[in-house]
Write a protein that holds these residues in place. Structure first.
Motif, mmCIF file in Angstrom:
data_model
loop_
_atom_site.group_PDB
_atom_site.id
_atom_site.type_symbol
_atom_site.label_atom_id
_atom_site.label_comp_id
_atom_site.label_asym_id
_atom_site.label_seq_id
_atom_site.Cartn_x
_atom_site.Cartn_y
_atom_site.Cartn_z
ATOM 1 N N PHE A 146 10.905 15.155 26.851
ATOM 2 C CA PHE A 146 10.823 16.344 26.010
ATOM 3 C C PHE A 146 12.233 16.880 25.763
ATOM 4 C CE2 PHE A 146 6.602 16.003 27.720
ATOM 5 C CZ PHE A 146 5.780 16.446 26.689
ATOM 6 N N PRO A 147 12.517 17.341 24.538
ATOM 7 C CA PRO A 147 13.866 17.828 24.246
ATOM 8 C C PRO A 147 14.233 19.020 25.110
ATOM 9 C CG PRO A 147 12.333 18.399 22.483
ATOM 10 C CD PRO A 147 11.604 17.460 23.391
ATOM 11 N N VAL A 148 15.517 19.147 25.391
ATOM 12 C CA VAL A 148 16.020 20.259 26.193
ATOM 13 C C VAL A 148 16.748 21.230 25.269
ATOM 14 C CG1 VAL A 148 17.517 20.932 28.101
ATOM 15 C CG2 VAL A 148 16.242 18.784 28.213
ATOM 16 N N GLY A 149 16.245 22.425 25.151
ATOM 17 C CA GLY A 149 16.825 23.436 24.270
ATOM 18 C C GLY A 149 15.767 24.452 23.916
ATOM 19 N N THR A 150 16.064 25.266 22.912
ATOM 20 C CA THR A 150 15.098 26.263 22.450
ATOM 21 C C THR A 150 14.708 25.983 21.009
ATOM 22 O OG1 THR A 150 16.895 27.764 21.795
ATOM 23 C CG2 THR A 150 15.981 28.042 24.002
ATOM 24 N N ASP A 151 13.458 26.288 20.668
ATOM 25 C CA ASP A 151 12.958 26.064 19.319
ATOM 26 C C ASP A 151 13.553 27.080 18.359
ATOM 27 O OD1 ASP A 151 11.431 24.223 20.626
ATOM 28 O OD2 ASP A 151 9.565 25.377 20.532
ATOM 29 N N GLY A 152 13.625 26.696 17.090
ATOM 30 C CA GLY A 152 14.095 27.640 16.092
ATOM 31 C C GLY A 152 14.648 26.949 14.865
ATOM 32 N N ILE A 153 15.378 27.713 14.068
ATOM 33 C CA ILE A 153 15.969 27.190 12.840
ATOM 34 C C ILE A 153 17.440 26.863 13.077
ATOM 35 C CG2 ILE A 153 14.343 28.545 11.476
ATOM 36 C CD1 ILE A 153 16.653 30.439 10.784
ATOM 37 N N SER A 154 18.079 26.295 12.067
ATOM 38 C CA SER A 154 19.468 25.877 12.202
ATOM 39 C C SER A 154 20.415 27.062 12.379
ATOM 40 C CB SER A 154 19.883 25.072 10.965
ATOM 41 O OG SER A 154 21.278 24.843 10.948
ATOM 42 N N GLN A 155 21.463 26.843 13.151
ATOM 43 C CA GLN A 155 22.524 27.846 13.282
ATOM 44 C C GLN A 155 23.229 28.078 11.952
ATOM 45 O OE1 GLN A 155 23.210 29.480 16.078
ATOM 46 N NE2 GLN A 155 22.109 28.308 17.642
ATOM 47 N N LEU A 156 23.110 27.112 11.027
ATOM 48 C CA LEU A 156 23.752 27.219 9.717
ATOM 49 C C LEU A 156 22.969 28.112 8.762
ATOM 50 C CD1 LEU A 156 24.595 23.421 9.281
ATOM 51 C CD2 LEU A 156 26.063 25.215 10.236
ATOM 52 N N ASP A 157 21.724 28.409 9.111
ATOM 53 C CA ASP A 157 20.856 29.210 8.249
ATOM 54 C C ASP A 157 21.074 30.685 8.560
ATOM 55 O OD1 ASP A 157 18.712 30.362 6.810
ATOM 56 O OD2 ASP A 157 17.544 28.516 7.037
ATOM 57 N N ASP A 158 21.290 31.496 7.509
ATOM 58 C CA ASP A 158 21.547 32.923 7.720
ATOM 59 C C ASP A 158 20.260 33.751 7.761
ATOM 60 O OD1 ASP A 158 20.782 32.787 5.087
ATOM 61 O OD2 ASP A 158 22.659 33.593 4.252
ATOM 62 N N TRP A 159 19.111 33.076 7.736
ATOM 63 C CA TRP A 159 17.850 33.808 7.821
ATOM 64 C C TRP A 159 17.692 34.400 9.224
ATOM 65 C CZ3 TRP A 159 14.598 35.413 4.211
ATOM 66 C CH2 TRP A 159 13.327 35.860 4.577
ATOM 67 N N GLY A 160 17.153 35.574 9.303
ATOM 68 C CA GLY A 160 17.035 36.267 10.575
ATOM 69 C C GLY A 160 15.887 35.783 11.425
ATOM 70 N N ALA A 161 15.993 34.577 11.927
ATOM 71 C CA ALA A 161 14.953 34.014 12.792
ATOM 72 C C ALA A 161 15.621 33.398 14.009
ATOM 73 C CB ALA A 161 14.136 32.961 12.032
ATOM 74 N N GLN A 162 14.811 33.075 15.009
ATOM 75 C CA GLN A 162 15.319 32.470 16.236
ATOM 76 C C GLN A 162 16.078 31.188 15.918
ATOM 77 O OE1 GLN A 162 15.041 33.400 19.550
ATOM 78 N NE2 GLN A 162 16.257 31.595 20.087
ATOM 79 N N LYS A 163 17.306 31.074 16.442
ATOM 80 C CA LYS A 163 18.130 29.890 16.216
ATOM 81 C C LYS A 163 17.837 28.834 17.277
ATOM 82 C CE LYS A 163 20.298 32.120 12.932
ATOM 83 N NZ LYS A 163 20.021 31.870 11.514
ATOM 84 N N ALA A 164 17.743 27.607 16.853
ATOM 85 C CA ALA A 164 17.498 26.501 17.768
ATOM 86 C C ALA A 164 18.766 26.168 18.538
ATOM 87 C CB ALA A 164 17.014 25.270 17.003
ATOM 88 N N THR A 165 18.602 25.722 19.764
ATOM 89 C CA THR A 165 19.733 25.296 20.583
ATOM 90 C C THR A 165 19.422 23.934 21.197
ATOM 91 O OG1 THR A 165 18.869 26.356 22.584
ATOM 92 C CG2 THR A 165 20.302 27.693 21.157
ATOM 93 N N GLY A 166 20.423 23.341 21.827
ATOM 94 C CA GLY A 166 20.226 22.071 22.515
ATOM 95 C C GLY A 166 19.812 20.956 21.568
ATOM 96 N N ASP A 167 18.886 20.119 22.027
ATOM 97 C CA ASP A 167 18.425 18.996 21.203
ATOM 98 C C ASP A 167 17.802 19.485 19.903
ATOM 99 O OD1 ASP A 167 19.199 17.047 23.062
ATOM 100 O OD2 ASP A 167 17.342 17.267 24.181
#
Length: 382
Positions: free
Chosen positions: A252-273
């Motif tokens: 299973f990937p290690v990190g947090t779910d979310g959208i790209s750090q490149l996206d300026d939308w105000g949502a949870q940003k993904a990290t790790g894998d």
């Protein structure tokens, strides 16, 4: 009609027969006679030529091509073999004298000799601690043809030692978070599967297979499943797995779910894998899509098997592998997934030495909800 390549023995017989037919009064070709040696040498050269033609035939289609030929076929579809990817950890703790700096680029060594490099300078704070980000240093390809990326993954609590002692800094420290994201050079079979996927599914501007190809192009990602409208209208969910890259996390990937750090939308940003995949997909996805990259949630399934308590460890290991294979082949996190009980019974029954077994639990098909992937739990023999 398929062409049957003659064996070396057949070629030798044909060469000897031809030589006897062309030269009159040669008689029988004795074992060490000049004529027999010449016939066998000629057959050996013909065998090499057949082998080369066989090799050329393999490279003539993308289904069988290897090495640089495989890369050439894949390049026609803009698919390239994934290089090794270094592991990294965002939190490595230094300790030492307050105010003492550790400069960017400092090298640290793991107990087995694997090296990591400090990404940003760190200064020891008032608590006598300082936290920095480390990235693995990939070994030379000559020393490790696989790329050595997977070896850089490490558990939280792993101790590292400064390669060169620094005044005011303790030689050893620990990883506060695991080092993840390390991946070896992509195998040829995985590379071929991605290439064939590209040939069979031309780009369509954001279809399911487009998202699958984008996710699988990220080093370390082995499986993925797009899910439309995962977070509502206008969103696309992409579930990923990194089987084999991090054995401590069962793929299973290690990190947090979310959208790209490149996206300026105000949502949870993904990290790790998840973050690596989200950042790769962002510039390629349609501008209207908000893409969430997620890890599936493991659904642990325990087993109870009756009637074969006498079996040894080799058979129990084979049963565990058979269960894992059924879960691997049939598991999907996109919803309405189901592992059939009949598939489990068939997989276990195909193993020699399991005659007479009864699968007590589970006793029905295993239903999978959105985001769930089946994982083998305990297997008890009663």
């Amino acid at each position: 009609m398929p062409f049957n390549r003659p064996t070396l023995t057949e070629l030798r017989e044909k060469s000897r027969t031809q030589l006897q037919a062309e030269l009159r009064k040669t008689g029988a070709l004795l074992r060490y006679s000049n004529m027999r040696v010449l016939a066998d040498a000629d057959a050996g050269l013909a065998h090499l030529h057949y082998g080369y033609l066989d090799y050329i035939a393999l490279q003539s289609t993308p289904f069988n091509a290897t090495d640089e030929w495989l890369s050439g076929w894949a390049g026609l579809k803009s698919v390239y073999q994934n290089t090794a990817n270094p592991a990294s950890t965002p939190s490595y703790e230094f300790s030492g004298t307050v105010g003492t700096p550790v400069n960017k680029g400092a090298v640290l060594r793991r107990g087995d000799g694997y090296l990591y490099r400090l990404e940003e300078s760190v200064t020891i704070g008032a608590t006598g601690k300082g936290v920095g980000k480390l990235t693995a240093i990939l070994p030379d390809i000559i020393d490790d043809p696989t790329g050595g990326g997977i070896e850089g993954n490490a558990d939280a609590g792993t101790t590292l030692t400064l390669d060169v002692s620094l005044p005011g800094i303790d030689a050893s420290g620990v990883m506060l978070e695991p080092a993840t994201g390390g991946a070896d050079i992509e195998t040829q079979e995985s590379f071929r599967a991605r290439m064939l996927l590209a040939y069979q599914n031309p780009p369509q501007g954001g279809s399911d297979t487009d998202y699958e190809q984008w996710a699988l192009a990220v080093p370390g990602v082995t499986r993925c499943w797009p899910k439309r409208r995962l977070m509502g209208a206008g969103t696309v969910g992409v579930y990923i797995m990194c089987d084999g890259n991090d054995e401590t996390n069962h793929g299973f990937p290690v990190g947090t779910d979310g959208i790209s750090q490149l996206d300026d939308w105000g949502a949870q940003k993904a990290t790790g894998d998840q973050g690596r995949v989200a950042d790769y997909i962002y510039p390629r996805a349609p501008v209207t899509a908000l893409v969430y990259v997620c890890s599936p949630v493991p659904k642990t399934v325990d087993f109870e098997i009756n009637g074969i308590t006498h079996v040894g460890s080799d058979i129990t290991a084979a049963i565990a592998a058979a269960i894992d294979n059924v879960f691997f082949e049939g598991g999907t996190p996109v919803g309405n997934g189901r592992i059939f009980l009949s598939d489990l019974n068939r997989a276990i029954g195909d193993i020699e030495g399991t005659a007479g077994f009864i699968l007590v639990s589970p006793s029905a098909n295993i239903d999978l909800g959105v985001g769930q992937l089946p994982v083998r739990g305990e297997v008890n023999y009663t």
